[in-house]
Design an enzyme around this catalytic site. Structure first.
Site, PDB file in Angstrom:
ATOM      1  N   LYS A   1     -12.854  -0.881   6.906  1.00  0.00           N
ATOM      2  CA  LYS A   1     -12.337  -1.980   7.684  1.00  0.00           C
ATOM      3  C   LYS A   1     -12.500  -2.196   9.196  1.00  0.00           C
ATOM      4  O   LYS A   1     -12.823  -2.882   9.837  1.00  0.00           O
ATOM      5  CB  LYS A   1     -10.762  -1.880   7.555  1.00  0.00           C
ATOM      6  CG  LYS A   1     -10.527  -2.110   6.036  1.00  0.00           C
ATOM      7  CD  LYS A   1      -8.892  -2.050   5.790  1.00  0.00           C
ATOM      8  CE  LYS A   1      -8.522  -1.627   4.307  1.00  0.00           C
ATOM      9  NZ  LYS A   1      -8.879  -2.625   3.321  1.00  0.00           N
TER      10      LYS A   1
ATOM     11  N   ASP B   1      -1.141   6.834   6.415  1.00  0.00           N
ATOM     12  CA  ASP B   1      -2.221   6.206   6.032  1.00  0.00           C
ATOM     13  C   ASP B   1      -2.631   4.858   7.139  1.00  0.00           C
ATOM     14  O   ASP B   1      -1.967   4.298   7.324  1.00  0.00           O
ATOM     15  CB  ASP B   1      -1.844   5.254   4.635  1.00  0.00           C
ATOM     16  CG  ASP B   1      -3.097   4.454   4.132  1.00  0.00           C
ATOM     17  OD1 ASP B   1      -4.001   4.150   4.853  1.00  0.00           O
ATOM     18  OD2 ASP B   1      -2.816   3.987   3.001  1.00  0.00           O
TER      19      ASP B   1
ATOM     20  N   TRP C   1       0.915  -1.396   0.076  1.00  0.00           N
ATOM     21  CA  TRP C   1      -0.075   0.030  -0.173  1.00  0.00           C
ATOM     22  C   TRP C   1       0.805   1.032  -0.072  1.00  0.00           C
ATOM     23  O   TRP C   1       0.586   2.234  -0.436  1.00  0.00           O
ATOM     24  CB  TRP C   1      -1.008  -0.036   1.138  1.00  0.00           C
ATOM     25  CG  TRP C   1      -2.125  -1.044   0.774  1.00  0.00           C
ATOM     26  CD1 TRP C   1      -2.308  -2.146   1.223  1.00  0.00           C
ATOM     27  CD2 TRP C   1      -2.992  -1.017  -0.127  1.00  0.00           C
ATOM     28  NE1 TRP C   1      -3.446  -2.541   0.462  1.00  0.00           N
ATOM     29  CE2 TRP C   1      -3.838  -1.880  -0.245  1.00  0.00           C
ATOM     30  CE3 TRP C   1      -3.306   0.169  -1.043  1.00  0.00           C
ATOM     31  CZ2 TRP C   1      -5.003  -2.245  -1.230  1.00  0.00           C
ATOM     32  CZ3 TRP C   1      -4.418  -0.153  -1.872  1.00  0.00           C
ATOM     33  CH2 TRP C   1      -5.116  -0.910  -1.938  1.00  0.00           C
TER      34      TRP C   1
HETATM   35  N1  PMP Z   1      -4.394   1.934   2.194  1.00  0.00           N
HETATM   36  C1  PMP Z   1      -4.416   0.909   2.748  1.00  0.00           C
HETATM   37  C2  PMP Z   1      -3.422   0.482   4.050  1.00  0.00           C
HETATM   38  C3  PMP Z   1      -5.225  -0.094   2.453  1.00  0.00           C
HETATM   39  O1  PMP Z   1      -5.208  -1.337   3.170  1.00  0.00           O
HETATM   40  C4  PMP Z   1      -6.097   0.274   1.364  1.00  0.00           C
HETATM   41  C5  PMP Z   1      -7.175  -0.906   1.004  1.00  0.00           C
HETATM   42  N2  PMP Z   1      -7.023  -2.147   1.460  1.00  0.00           N
HETATM   43  C6  PMP Z   1      -6.333   1.386   0.776  1.00  0.00           C
HETATM   44  C7  PMP Z   1      -5.241   2.156   1.242  1.00  0.00           C
HETATM   45  C8  PMP Z   1      -7.055   1.580  -0.403  1.00  0.00           C
HETATM   46  O2  PMP Z   1      -8.301   1.842   0.223  1.00  0.00           O
HETATM   47  P1  PMP Z   1      -9.415   2.154  -0.562  1.00  0.00           P
HETATM   48  O3  PMP Z   1      -9.828   0.914  -1.462  1.00  0.00           O
HETATM   49  O4  PMP Z   1     -10.382   2.748   0.065  1.00  0.00           O
HETATM   50  O5  PMP Z   1      -9.213   3.205  -1.825  1.00  0.00           O
END
Ligand code: PMP
Length: 358
Positions: free
Chosen positions: A188, A164, A99
């Protein structure tokens, strides 16, 4: 057979009492949450209470603003540089896995990005980080959902720290003296998809690049109470219920204690079964939310997943780009799910036929 528990990384379950409350509020009629106008006093109250509860739970200082935005955490990967770079064209990022790399790739479209540190098995001591003194901010992914690495703590940096926290907001207390901005999609740990919470220090507002769409301008949204466009009303409602549920359970300290206890139980089973399982992350940085592991014999992964499913344990597959196994232990996952998982891990490692449950 009936599925008993999901360990999906993509979305966390709502506790049964929250799910029942939400279902009730969705019933057709003038009071349905599905058609609540964002312009109504009732929505204003809902939003104010949601923000107040979030502030209480995380002890958010008064000089931080809370934004409720649409677009998912991925949208923030672009909005961070657009909103925070100001005159600078430079930002630094910690590369800690899947990520953070997605965030880095997007930031590179707007900024000169330097890598402050690489964190794969462990997060290096801050003294080893190479910070660009001209960078507008430094970005970390506090919990790498796909790789199972979690920052045990946030460093005190000489430049604004941006985190994040999509997979660990509301699972641990935060020290806002070290943080300038945190953001998280809510699917989540705080409810359903469609809402992204941004908690940002006021001093970072007003640096937005002029070409940024107005609805994505943090300062403009802060000035408009996140109602510059129609906000994601339903996910805000679910977050309201989920935040109050967290509060009723003892708040973030209780969520953190549960995450510690539950992940300890999972890692203990993995360590005991070390001839069957392989883990990669050094103990202090093992995620307390998304334990990731592989089977010592990778060719048994499909068999493991099949046997788990037969035992009523679903969605244990790793991220498609990473592979292996992953058990996500978000706030809404029941203790009984974790107990069932731990028993299954032990039985599988000992080569016993996993128990079928009715
Ligand atoms: N950052 C992290 C740490 C994630 O786990 C995720 C989704 N698994 C995201 C960003 C992306 O999130 P979204 O699908 O809401 O754009």
């Amino acid at each position: 057979m009936r599925t008993r528990f999901s360990f999906s990384a993509a979305a966390g379950p709502l506790p049964p009492e929250v799910a029942a409350d939400v279902a009730d509020a969705c019933r057709a009629g003038p009071a349905s949450i599905l058609s609540l106008p964002f312009t109504s006093p009732a929505f204003r109250r809902l939003q104010e209470q949601t923000e107040a509860c979030l502030r209480r739970l995380l002890a958010v200082p008064d000089d931080f603003r809370v934004l409720f935005l649409a677009g998912g955490a991925s949208a923030q990967f672009a909005l961070l540089p657009l909103n925070l770079l100001g005159a600078s064209r430079r930002a630094c990022y910690v590369d800690s896995g899947h990520w953070s790399r997605r965030a880095i790739a997007e930031a590179k479209r707007y900024a000169h990005v330097s890598i402050a540190a690489r964190a794969f098995e462990r997060v290096p001591a801050t003294a080893e980080w190479q910070l660009d003194p001209l960078a507008a901010y430094c970005h970390v992914t506090s919990n790498e959902t796909a790789d199972g690495l979690q920052f045990d703590d946030f460093p005190a940096l000489p430049l604004p720290l941006v985190a994040d926290m999509t997979s660990d907001l509301l699972t641990r207390p935060l020290d806002f003296t070290r943080l300038a901005l945190v953001y998280a999609g809510t699917q989540k740990t705080i409810g359903t998809p469609g809402l992204t919470v941004v908690i940002v220090h006021e001093r970072l507002l007003g640096r937005t690049r002029p070409e940024t769409p107005r609805v994505m301008d943090y300062a403009a949204q802060a000035a408009a109470g996140s109602r510059l466009c129609t906000p994601p009303v339903f996910p805000i409602f679910v977050a309201h219920r989920m935040l109050h549920w967290i509060e009723s359970r003892g708040g973030v300290a209780a969520m953190a204690a549960a995450a510690q206890r539950r992940s300890d139980a999972v890692y203990a089973a993995l360590d005991e079964g070390h001839s069957a399982y392989a883990t990669r992350i050094d103990a202090p940085f093992r995620s307390r939310i998304n334990p990731c592991f592989r089977l010592a014999d990778d060719s048994l992964t499909a068999l493991f997943l099949h046997a788990a499913e037969a035992a009523g344990l679903r969605d244990l597959n790793g991220h498609p780009d990473v592979g292996g196994i992953r058990a996500s232990l978000y706030n809404g996952v029941a203790d009984s799910a974790v107990d069932a998982l731990v028993s299954f891990l032990r039985a599988f490692a000992q080569g016993r036929r996993p128990v079928r449950r009715a």
